[in-house]
Design an enzyme around this catalytic site. Sequence first.
Site, PDB file in Angstrom:
ATOM      1  N   GLY A   1     -35.361 -13.572 -56.516  1.00 14.46           N
ATOM      2  CA  GLY A   1     -36.339 -13.761 -57.603  1.00 14.46           C
ATOM      3  C   GLY A   1     -35.793 -14.673 -58.677  1.00 14.46           C
ATOM      4  O   GLY A   1     -35.889 -14.380 -59.871  1.00 14.46           O
ATOM      5  N   ALA A   2     -35.252 -15.828 -58.250  1.00  9.59           N
ATOM      6  CA  ALA A   2     -34.528 -16.699 -59.191  1.00  9.59           C
ATOM      7  C   ALA A   2     -35.380 -17.861 -59.688  1.00  9.59           C
ATOM      8  O   ALA A   2     -34.865 -18.752 -60.347  1.00  9.59           O
ATOM      9  CB  ALA A   2     -33.259 -17.228 -58.520  1.00  9.59           C
ATOM     10  N   ASN A   3     -36.689 -17.852 -59.397  1.00  9.27           N
ATOM     11  CA  ASN A   3     -37.517 -18.983 -59.844  1.00  9.27           C
ATOM     12  C   ASN A   3     -37.976 -18.835 -61.292  1.00  9.27           C
ATOM     13  O   ASN A   3     -38.478 -19.775 -61.883  1.00  9.27           O
ATOM     14  CB  ASN A   3     -38.740 -19.158 -58.937  1.00  9.27           C
ATOM     15  CG  ASN A   3     -39.569 -17.896 -58.826  1.00  9.27           C
ATOM     16  OD1 ASN A   3     -39.178 -16.975 -58.108  1.00  9.27           O
ATOM     17  ND2 ASN A   3     -40.684 -17.820 -59.535  1.00  9.27           N
ATOM     18  N   THR A   4     -37.785 -17.640 -61.873  1.00 11.23           N
ATOM     19  CA  THR A   4     -38.248 -17.427 -63.253  1.00 11.23           C
ATOM     20  C   THR A   4     -37.461 -16.286 -63.884  1.00 11.23           C
ATOM     21  O   THR A   4     -36.655 -15.621 -63.217  1.00 11.23           O
ATOM     22  CB  THR A   4     -39.774 -17.122 -63.249  1.00 11.23           C
ATOM     23  OG1 THR A   4     -40.239 -17.083 -64.597  1.00 11.23           O
ATOM     24  CG2 THR A   4     -40.079 -15.787 -62.591  1.00 11.23           C
ATOM     25  N   GLY A   5     -37.692 -16.069 -65.180  1.00 16.28           N
ATOM     26  CA  GLY A   5     -37.172 -14.891 -65.872  1.00 16.28           C
ATOM     27  C   GLY A   5     -35.663 -14.741 -65.820  1.00 16.28           C
ATOM     28  O   GLY A   5     -34.896 -15.708 -65.862  1.00 16.28           O
ATOM     29  N   ILE A   6     -35.239 -13.492 -65.739  1.00 18.79           N
ATOM     30  CA  ILE A   6     -33.811 -13.164 -65.792  1.00 18.79           C
ATOM     31  C   ILE A   6     -33.067 -13.750 -64.591  1.00 18.79           C
ATOM     32  O   ILE A   6     -31.924 -14.199 -64.709  1.00 18.79           O
ATOM     33  CB  ILE A   6     -33.650 -11.627 -65.852  1.00 18.79           C
ATOM     34  CG1 ILE A   6     -34.213 -11.114 -67.189  1.00 18.79           C
ATOM     35  CG2 ILE A   6     -32.196 -11.213 -65.697  1.00 18.79           C
ATOM     36  CD1 ILE A   6     -34.318  -9.592 -67.283  1.00 18.79           C
ATOM     37  N   GLY A   7     -33.724 -13.769 -63.428  1.00 21.19           N
ATOM     38  CA  GLY A   7     -33.084 -14.311 -62.229  1.00 21.19           C
ATOM     39  C   GLY A   7     -32.752 -15.787 -62.387  1.00 21.19           C
ATOM     40  O   GLY A   7     -31.673 -16.245 -62.009  1.00 21.19           O
TER      41      GLY A   7
ATOM     42  N   SER B   1     -33.631  -0.532 -64.132  1.00 16.88           N
ATOM     43  CA  SER B   1     -34.291  -0.528 -65.446  1.00 16.88           C
ATOM     44  C   SER B   1     -34.082   0.841 -66.051  1.00 16.88           C
ATOM     45  O   SER B   1     -33.917   1.841 -65.334  1.00 16.88           O
ATOM     46  CB  SER B   1     -35.781  -0.799 -65.279  1.00 16.88           C
ATOM     47  OG  SER B   1     -36.454  -0.487 -66.475  1.00 16.88           O
TER      48      SER B   1
ATOM     49  N   TYR C   1     -43.477   2.324 -60.440  1.00 23.02           N
ATOM     50  CA  TYR C   1     -42.394   1.422 -60.871  1.00 23.02           C
ATOM     51  C   TYR C   1     -41.131   2.245 -61.140  1.00 23.02           C
ATOM     52  O   TYR C   1     -40.039   1.891 -60.679  1.00 23.02           O
ATOM     53  CB  TYR C   1     -42.818   0.655 -62.126  1.00 23.02           C
ATOM     54  CG  TYR C   1     -41.759  -0.296 -62.662  1.00 23.02           C
ATOM     55  CD1 TYR C   1     -41.425  -1.461 -61.969  1.00 23.02           C
ATOM     56  CD2 TYR C   1     -41.090  -0.036 -63.852  1.00 23.02           C
ATOM     57  CE1 TYR C   1     -40.462  -2.337 -62.461  1.00 23.02           C
ATOM     58  CE2 TYR C   1     -40.125  -0.910 -64.352  1.00 23.02           C
ATOM     59  CZ  TYR C   1     -39.815  -2.062 -63.652  1.00 23.02           C
ATOM     60  OH  TYR C   1     -38.854  -2.932 -64.133  1.00 23.02           O
TER      61      TYR C   1
HETATM   62  N1  NAP Z   1     -37.795  -8.269 -68.533  1.00 23.78           N
HETATM   63  C1  NAP Z   1     -37.423  -7.068 -68.917  1.00 23.78           C
HETATM   64  O1  NAP Z   1     -37.583  -6.707 -70.086  1.00 23.78           O
HETATM   65  C2  NAP Z   1     -36.798  -6.107 -67.948  1.00 23.78           C
HETATM   66  C3  NAP Z   1     -36.474  -4.812 -68.379  1.00 23.78           C
HETATM   67  C4  NAP Z   1     -35.889  -3.936 -67.478  1.00 23.78           C
HETATM   68  C5  NAP Z   1     -35.617  -4.332 -66.192  1.00 23.78           C
HETATM   69  N2  NAP Z   1     -35.951  -5.600 -65.781  1.00 23.78           N
HETATM   70  C6  NAP Z   1     -35.644  -5.969 -64.402  1.00 23.78           C
HETATM   71  O2  NAP Z   1     -35.053  -7.253 -64.388  1.00 23.78           O
HETATM   72  C7  NAP Z   1     -35.365  -7.915 -63.144  1.00 23.78           C
HETATM   73  C8  NAP Z   1     -35.914  -9.309 -63.417  1.00 23.78           C
HETATM   74  O3  NAP Z   1     -37.163  -9.171 -64.064  1.00 23.78           O
HETATM   75  P1  NAP Z   1     -37.836 -10.308 -64.954  1.00 23.78           P
HETATM   76  O4  NAP Z   1     -38.131  -9.682 -66.250  1.00 23.78           O
HETATM   77  O5  NAP Z   1     -37.055 -11.572 -64.888  1.00 23.78           O
HETATM   78  O6  NAP Z   1     -39.253 -10.456 -64.161  1.00 23.78           O
HETATM   79  P2  NAP Z   1     -40.096 -11.751 -63.718  1.00 23.78           P
HETATM   80  O7  NAP Z   1     -40.018 -12.824 -64.738  1.00 23.78           O
HETATM   81  O8  NAP Z   1     -41.449 -11.211 -63.355  1.00 23.78           O
HETATM   82  O9  NAP Z   1     -39.336 -12.225 -62.405  1.00 23.78           O
HETATM   83  C9  NAP Z   1     -39.431 -11.450 -61.238  1.00 23.78           C
HETATM   84  C10 NAP Z   1     -38.997 -12.267 -60.051  1.00 23.78           C
HETATM   85  O10 NAP Z   1     -39.166 -11.457 -58.871  1.00 23.78           O
HETATM   86  C11 NAP Z   1     -39.840 -12.255 -57.899  1.00 23.78           C
HETATM   87  N3  NAP Z   1     -40.572 -11.473 -56.904  1.00 23.78           N
HETATM   88  C12 NAP Z   1     -41.645 -10.682 -57.073  1.00 23.78           C
HETATM   89  N4  NAP Z   1     -42.079 -10.239 -55.889  1.00 23.78           N
HETATM   90  C13 NAP Z   1     -41.254 -10.781 -54.947  1.00 23.78           C
HETATM   91  C14 NAP Z   1     -41.206 -10.720 -53.539  1.00 23.78           C
HETATM   92  N5  NAP Z   1     -42.120 -10.048 -52.813  1.00 23.78           N
HETATM   93  N6  NAP Z   1     -40.223 -11.377 -52.896  1.00 23.78           N
HETATM   94  C15 NAP Z   1     -39.313 -12.103 -53.588  1.00 23.78           C
HETATM   95  N7  NAP Z   1     -39.325 -12.223 -54.918  1.00 23.78           N
HETATM   96  C16 NAP Z   1     -40.296 -11.564 -55.586  1.00 23.78           C
HETATM   97  C17 NAP Z   1     -40.794 -13.110 -58.716  1.00 23.78           C
HETATM   98  O11 NAP Z   1     -41.274 -14.204 -57.930  1.00 23.78           O
HETATM   99  P3  NAP Z   1     -42.718 -14.878 -58.256  1.00 23.78           P
HETATM  100  O12 NAP Z   1     -42.543 -15.624 -59.547  1.00 23.78           O
HETATM  101  O13 NAP Z   1     -42.993 -15.730 -57.080  1.00 23.78           O
HETATM  102  O14 NAP Z   1     -43.676 -13.727 -58.384  1.00 23.78           O
HETATM  103  C18 NAP Z   1     -39.853 -13.533 -59.841  1.00 23.78           C
HETATM  104  O15 NAP Z   1     -39.034 -14.573 -59.410  1.00 23.78           O
HETATM  105  C19 NAP Z   1     -36.349  -6.997 -62.425  1.00 23.78           C
HETATM  106  O16 NAP Z   1     -35.646  -6.238 -61.465  1.00 23.78           O
HETATM  107  C20 NAP Z   1     -36.885  -6.096 -63.515  1.00 23.78           C
HETATM  108  O17 NAP Z   1     -37.329  -4.854 -63.032  1.00 23.78           O
HETATM  109  C21 NAP Z   1     -36.530  -6.491 -66.637  1.00 23.78           C
END
Ligand code: NAP
Length: 265
Positions: free
Chosen positions: A45-51, A174, A200
Site C-alpha cells: 500500500g505504498a502508492n499513498t499515505g503512510i506507506g 492501530s 476494522y
Molecule cells: N492514518 C491514520 O491516522 C492511521 C491511524 C492508525 C492506523 N493506521 C494504519 O496505517 C496504515 C496506512 O494507512 P494510511 O492512513 O496511509 O491509509 P491510506 O492513505 O488509505 O493508504 C492505504 C493503502 O492501502 C492500500 N490498499 C487498500 N486495499 C488494498 C488491497 N486490496 N491491496 C493492496 N493495497 C491495498 C491503498 O491502495 P489504494 O490507494 O489503491 O486504495 C493505499 O495504498 C494502515 O494499516 C492503517 O490501518 C493509520
Amino acid sequence: MSRYLVPLSALGSALGAAVLLKDHVAGGRCPSKATIPGKTVIVTGANTGIGKQTALELARRGATVILACRDLDKCEEAARFIRGETLNTRVRARRLDLASLRSVREFAAGVIAEEQQVHVLVNNAAVMRCPHWTTEDGFEMQLGVNHLGHFLLTNLLLDKLKASAPARVINLSSLAHVAGHMDFQDLNWEKRDYDTKAAYCQSKLALVLFTRELARRLQGTGVTVNALHPGVARTELGRHTGMHSSAFSSFTLGAGPADVPPPRI
Ligand SMILES: NC(=O)c1ccc[n+]([C@@H]2O[C@H](COP(=O)([O-])OP(=O)(O)OC[C@H]3O[C@@H](n4cnc5c(N)ncnc54)[C@H](OP(=O)(O)O)[C@@H]3O)[C@@H](O)[C@H]2O)c1
C-alpha cells in the site's frame, strides 16, 4: 480590559489544548539518521499515505524499495515520484492486491525469483470501514486485506526473510485493536449485522495477535516481528467515512501526507 480577560484566557487555553492534542495524536518522529544501503524493503500500500512516506524515507536512506500496490498505474507514479525525490534508482513498482490470495501468491513468487534478499517487510496497506464487501476468496474485506492477505504474504516470504537475517516484519496495526473482538464463530460477519467499525477493529486485533505469535515462533532466527500504531495522520484512510473531511479533523490532523512521520524501522 478585565472583561476581555476571561474570554481571552479561555480562547488561549482552547488553542493550547488543540495544539497539544494535535501533537499527541500525530505521534513521534523518528530521530535516527541511519542509512540502509544494501537493504531490500517491501512496503505494501505504498502508492499513498503512510506507506508512500515510508517508502520515500527508506529510499532516501539508500534502500532498495519495492512498492507493492493493487493499482499498478498509481504504483508506478509513486515509484517515479520517489526516484525523482531521492535520486535512488532502486525503487520498483509491483502489483499486489491483498484482496486476492492469487495476487498475493503471484507477488510473492515474483519477489522470491527477482530478489536475492528481503530484509524488511512493511505490512502497511489497509482498508477502513468499507461497505460489507468480500475479497475474491469470499472473506470479509477488512479482515481479508488488513490481516489475511498480509498473513499469507508474510508466510510466503518467511524463508527469504530468514535467509536475509537480520530481518524484520513491521505490521501497521492501530490503536483501534484495543476495541477489537475476535468472533471466531463468525469471522466473515455472515450471522450478524455488519458493523464497519467493529470489523476494522477485529482486523487490526487479528494483526496484533498474528504479530505476537509469529514473533514468538521466530525467536532465534534473526527475524523480528513488531506491530505499531502510527499515530493519527490525514491520509486517504477515511475515504469510506466522513472522517478527515470535517473542519475539526483537518485542523487536528493538520499534518498532510507530506508531513506524516514514517514508522520507526
Ligand atoms: N492514518 C491514520 O491516522 C492511521 C491511524 C492508525 C492506523 N493506521 C494504519 O496505517 C496504515 C496506512 O494507512 P494510511 O492512513 O496511509 O491509509 P491510506 O492513505 O488509505 O493508504 C492505504 C493503502 O492501502 C492500500 N490498499 C487498500 N486495499 C488494498 C488491497 N486490496 N491491496 C493492496 N493495497 C491495498 C491503498 O491502495 P489504494 O490507494 O489503491 O486504495 C493505499 O495504498 C494502515 O494499516 C492503517 O490501518 C493509520
